[in-house]
Design a protein around this motif. Structure first.
Motif, PDB file in Angstrom:
ATOM      1  N   ARG A 215       0.818  -1.219   0.000  1.00  0.00           N
ATOM      2  CA  ARG A 215       0.000   0.000   0.000  1.00  0.00           C
ATOM      3  C   ARG A 215       0.848   1.265   0.000  1.00  0.00           C
ATOM      4  NH1 ARG A 215      -5.457  -0.344   3.676  1.00  0.00           N
ATOM      5  NH2 ARG A 215      -6.340  -2.239   2.787  1.00  0.00           N
ATOM      6  N   ASP A 216       1.936   1.250   0.747  1.00  0.00           N
ATOM      7  CA  ASP A 216       2.769   2.453   0.827  1.00  0.00           C
ATOM      8  C   ASP A 216       3.324   2.820  -0.545  1.00  0.00           C
ATOM      9  OD1 ASP A 216       2.284   2.552   3.513  1.00  0.00           O
ATOM     10  OD2 ASP A 216       4.140   1.531   4.076  1.00  0.00           O
ATOM     11  N   ARG A 217       3.799   1.816  -1.274  1.00  0.00           N
ATOM     12  CA  ARG A 217       4.359   2.091  -2.602  1.00  0.00           C
ATOM     13  C   ARG A 217       3.277   2.555  -3.566  1.00  0.00           C
ATOM     14  NH1 ARG A 217       4.871  -1.372  -6.818  1.00  0.00           N
ATOM     15  NH2 ARG A 217       4.408  -3.163  -5.472  1.00  0.00           N
ATOM     16  N   ILE A 218       2.097   1.937  -3.499  1.00  0.00           N
ATOM     17  CA  ILE A 218       1.002   2.348  -4.379  1.00  0.00           C
ATOM     18  C   ILE A 218       0.524   3.752  -4.012  1.00  0.00           C
ATOM     19  CG2 ILE A 218      -1.358   1.816  -5.055  1.00  0.00           C
ATOM     20  CD1 ILE A 218      -0.724  -1.110  -4.764  1.00  0.00           C
ATOM     21  N   ASN A 219       0.456   4.052  -2.727  1.00  0.00           N
ATOM     22  CA  ASN A 219       0.052   5.398  -2.309  1.00  0.00           C
ATOM     23  C   ASN A 219       1.008   6.458  -2.836  1.00  0.00           C
ATOM     24  OD1 ASN A 219      -2.171   4.436  -0.894  1.00  0.00           O
ATOM     25  ND2 ASN A 219      -1.055   4.276   1.035  1.00  0.00           N
ATOM     26  N   GLU A 220       2.294   6.175  -2.774  1.00  0.00           N
ATOM     27  CA  GLU A 220       3.281   7.137  -3.264  1.00  0.00           C
ATOM     28  C   GLU A 220       3.181   7.299  -4.775  1.00  0.00           C
ATOM     29  OE1 GLU A 220       6.138   9.944  -3.485  1.00  0.00           O
ATOM     30  OE2 GLU A 220       5.070   9.186  -1.715  1.00  0.00           O
ATOM     31  N   THR A 221       2.982   6.194  -5.484  1.00  0.00           N
ATOM     32  CA  THR A 221       2.809   6.289  -6.941  1.00  0.00           C
ATOM     33  C   THR A 221       1.562   7.077  -7.303  1.00  0.00           C
ATOM     34  OG1 THR A 221       3.887   4.127  -7.173  1.00  0.00           O
ATOM     35  CG2 THR A 221       2.658   4.946  -9.055  1.00  0.00           C
ATOM     36  N   LEU A 222       0.483   6.829  -6.574  1.00  0.00           N
ATOM     37  CA  LEU A 222      -0.759   7.559  -6.815  1.00  0.00           C
ATOM     38  C   LEU A 222      -0.576   9.043  -6.510  1.00  0.00           C
ATOM     39  CD1 LEU A 222      -3.766   7.518  -7.506  1.00  0.00           C
ATOM     40  CD2 LEU A 222      -4.234   6.905  -5.134  1.00  0.00           C
ATOM     41  N   ARG A 223       0.109   9.366  -5.437  1.00  0.00           N
ATOM     42  CA  ARG A 223       0.356  10.774  -5.112  1.00  0.00           C
ATOM     43  C   ARG A 223       1.143  11.471  -6.207  1.00  0.00           C
ATOM     44  NH1 ARG A 223       3.768  14.294  -4.064  1.00  0.00           N
ATOM     45  NH2 ARG A 223       5.397  12.778  -4.568  1.00  0.00           N
ATOM     46  N   ALA A 224       2.171  10.777  -6.728  1.00  0.00           N
ATOM     47  CA  ALA A 224       2.979  11.373  -7.791  1.00  0.00           C
ATOM     48  C   ALA A 224       2.147  11.596  -9.060  1.00  0.00           C
ATOM     49  CB  ALA A 224       4.178  10.474  -8.092  1.00  0.00           C
ATOM     50  N   MET A 225       1.267  10.657  -9.376  1.00  0.00           N
ATOM     51  CA  MET A 225       0.422  10.807 -10.563  1.00  0.00           C
ATOM     52  C   MET A 225      -0.514  12.004 -10.440  1.00  0.00           C
ATOM     53  SD  MET A 225      -0.559   6.812 -11.322  1.00  0.00           S
ATOM     54  CE  MET A 225      -1.781   7.301 -12.547  1.00  0.00           C
ATOM     55  N   VAL A 226      -1.184  12.116  -9.306  1.00  0.00           N
ATOM     56  CA  VAL A 226      -2.123  13.226  -9.112  1.00  0.00           C
ATOM     57  C   VAL A 226      -1.375  14.552  -9.022  1.00  0.00           C
ATOM     58  CG1 VAL A 226      -3.960  14.124  -7.639  1.00  0.00           C
ATOM     59  CG2 VAL A 226      -3.734  11.672  -7.969  1.00  0.00           C
ATOM     60  N   ASP A 227      -0.225  14.560  -8.364  1.00  0.00           N
ATOM     61  CA  ASP A 227       0.559  15.791  -8.242  1.00  0.00           C
ATOM     62  C   ASP A 227       1.037  16.278  -9.599  1.00  0.00           C
ATOM     63  OD1 ASP A 227       1.915  17.764  -6.474  1.00  0.00           O
ATOM     64  OD2 ASP A 227       3.705  16.888  -7.360  1.00  0.00           O
ATOM     65  N   GLU A 228       1.457  15.355 -10.448  1.00  0.00           N
ATOM     66  CA  GLU A 228       1.906  15.746 -11.784  1.00  0.00           C
ATOM     67  C   GLU A 228       0.758  16.332 -12.609  1.00  0.00           C
ATOM     68  OE1 GLU A 228       4.123  13.740 -15.697  1.00  0.00           O
ATOM     69  OE2 GLU A 228       3.587  12.528 -13.947  1.00  0.00           O
ATOM     70  N   ALA A 229      -0.451  15.754 -12.460  1.00  0.00           N
ATOM     71  CA  ALA A 229      -1.600  16.238 -13.229  1.00  0.00           C
ATOM     72  C   ALA A 229      -2.093  17.593 -12.738  1.00  0.00           C
ATOM     73  CB  ALA A 229      -2.727  15.217 -13.174  1.00  0.00           C
ATOM     74  N   THR A 230      -1.964  17.859 -11.446  1.00  0.00           N
ATOM     75  CA  THR A 230      -2.490  19.106 -10.880  1.00  0.00           C
ATOM     76  C   THR A 230      -1.438  20.207 -10.762  1.00  0.00           C
ATOM     77  OG1 THR A 230      -2.066  18.273  -8.641  1.00  0.00           O
ATOM     78  CG2 THR A 230      -4.253  17.868  -9.578  1.00  0.00           C
ATOM     79  N   ASP A 231      -0.190  19.925 -11.066  1.00  0.00           N
ATOM     80  CA  ASP A 231       0.859  20.938 -10.965  1.00  0.00           C
ATOM     81  C   ASP A 231       0.594  22.158 -11.854  1.00  0.00           C
ATOM     82  OD1 ASP A 231       3.629  21.709  -9.989  1.00  0.00           O
ATOM     83  OD2 ASP A 231       3.953  21.692 -12.160  1.00  0.00           O
ATOM     84  N   PRO A 232       0.106  22.013 -13.104  1.00  0.00           N
ATOM     85  CA  PRO A 232      -0.188  23.208 -13.913  1.00  0.00           C
ATOM     86  C   PRO A 232      -1.277  24.097 -13.326  1.00  0.00           C
ATOM     87  CG  PRO A 232      -0.039  21.254 -15.305  1.00  0.00           C
ATOM     88  CD  PRO A 232      -0.062  20.780 -13.895  1.00  0.00           C
ATOM     89  N   TRP A 233      -2.036  23.610 -12.380  1.00  0.00           N
ATOM     90  CA  TRP A 233      -3.106  24.401 -11.760  1.00  0.00           C
ATOM     91  C   TRP A 233      -2.649  25.099 -10.488  1.00  0.00           C
ATOM     92  CZ3 TRP A 233      -6.565  19.470 -11.916  1.00  0.00           C
ATOM     93  CH2 TRP A 233      -6.824  19.138 -13.262  1.00  0.00           C
TER      94      TRP A 233
END
Length: 255
Positions: free
Chosen positions: A131-149
Motif C-alpha cells: 500500500r505504501d508504494r502504491i500510495n506514493e505512486t498515486l500521489r505522484a500521478m495526481v501531483d503531476e496532473a495538478t501541478d499546472p493548476w
C-alpha cells in the motif's frame, strides 16, 4: 454649492475607505483590474481600487478530499472496492484561479481516475501488501496532473480495500496452508537436529564405554524418583561375582 461639495468629498472618502481589505494569515487574494490579473495580495491589510479592481480570496491551508469507494478490477481480474483520502494545498494562487474553473472538483476527478488506473496496474497481492508504494505512486500521478493548476498534492492514502467473500475464503485457505507448511518445515528441522545430536551422543558413548554406565545410573535415579515405581536393574554377571567375593571377605574378617 457647499452641500454638493461636501457630498462629493464624503462620497470620495467612503469609496476610498471601501477599497481596504484584510486577508488572514492563511489567505491570499487574487486581484483583477478591469478584468486582467493584477497581483496576489495578502496576508494582512491592503487596498484595492474601488469599482476598478475586484478580488477572489483563496484558502492556502491543506484541504482534504474524500475519494468515494470505487469498484475496479485488478490486473489479475479480481473485482475489488477501494476508497482513499487525498490532501492537497494551493502553492500558486494565480494559476489556481486562472488555469482551472473549480480546482476542488478537478482534484477530485483526477484522483478518482488515477485510483482506478493504478489499481488496474497491480495484482491483488500488491494492493494488499504494498500500500505504501502504491500510495506514493498515486500521489505522484495526481501531483503531476495538478501541478499546472498551482496545486501540490501532499499525501494520498487508501483507507480500505474490500474484496469479495469468495476471495476472502480462498485467501484464508491459502494462509492456513502456508502456516501448516511452515509448521511441518520447523518440525522436520527439529527432527534433523535431534538426529544429529543423537548420532553425536552415540559416537561419544561408543568411544567411552564408561559413559554408558553413567547414563544408566542417571536413568535409574530419574525412574526411582517416583515412590510407586518398581525398578528392575540388569547387572552384569561378573559384577555380581565380584560383589559376592567382597561380601565373603568382609564376613570372614568380621569373624
Amino acid at each position: 454649492m457647499n452641500a454638493i461639495l461636501t457630498l462629493c468629498v464624503v462620497s470620495a472618502i467612503v469609496i476610498a475607505v471601501s477599497g481596504f481589505r484584510i486577508c488572514q494569515e492563511y489567505q491570499r487574494a487574487v486581484v483583477f483590474r478591469l478584468g486582467r490579473f493584477q497581483a496576489v495580495r495578502g496576508p494582512g491589510w491592503y487596498w484595492n481600487i474601488p469599482l476598478i479592481e475586484w478580488q477572489r480570496r483563496l484558502d492556502m491551508r491543506t484541504c482534504t478530499v474524500d475519494i468515494e469507494q470505487q469498484e475496479t478490477v485488478s490486473r489479475d481480474s479480481v473485482t475489488i472496492k477501494v476508497n482513499a483520502v487525498l490532501w492537497f494545498r494551493i502553492v500558486d494562487p494565480e494559476r489556481a484561479v486562472i488555469s482551472i474553473q473549480d480546482y476542488r472538483a478537478a482534484v477530485y476527478q483526477v484522483a478518482l481516475t488515477s485510483l482506478r488506473n493504478i489499481i488496474g496496474q497491480h495484482d491483488l497481492d500488491d494492493v494488499l501488501k504494498s500500500r505504501d508504494r502504491i500510495n506514493e505512486t498515486l500521489r505522484a500521478m495526481v501531483d503531476e496532473a495538478t501541478d499546472p493548476w498551482g496545486l501540490s498534492v501532499e499525501m494520498v492514502e487508501m483507507k480500505d480495500v474490500e474484496i469479495p467473500i469468495a476471495m476472502q475464503r480462498a485467501m484464508a485457505r491459502e494462509a492456513e496452508a502456508v502456516r501448516e507448511k511452515r509448521a511441518r518445515i520447523i518440525k522436520a528441522e527439529a527432527e534433523l537436529e535431534s538426529s544429529v545430536k543423537l548420532r553425536d551422543a552415540a559416537q561419544f558413548i561408543a568411544d567411552n564405554p564408561a559413559a554408558l554406565e553413567l547414563r544408566r545410573m542417571q536413568m535409574v535415579t530419574e525412574v526411582g524418583a517416583e515412590h510407586n515405581t518398581t525398578t528392575l536393574i540388569m547387572m552384569p554377571s561378573d559384577f555380581m561375582t565380584l560383589a559376592k567375593r567382597a561380601g565373603d571377605y568382609l564376613q570372614a574378617k568380621a569373624s
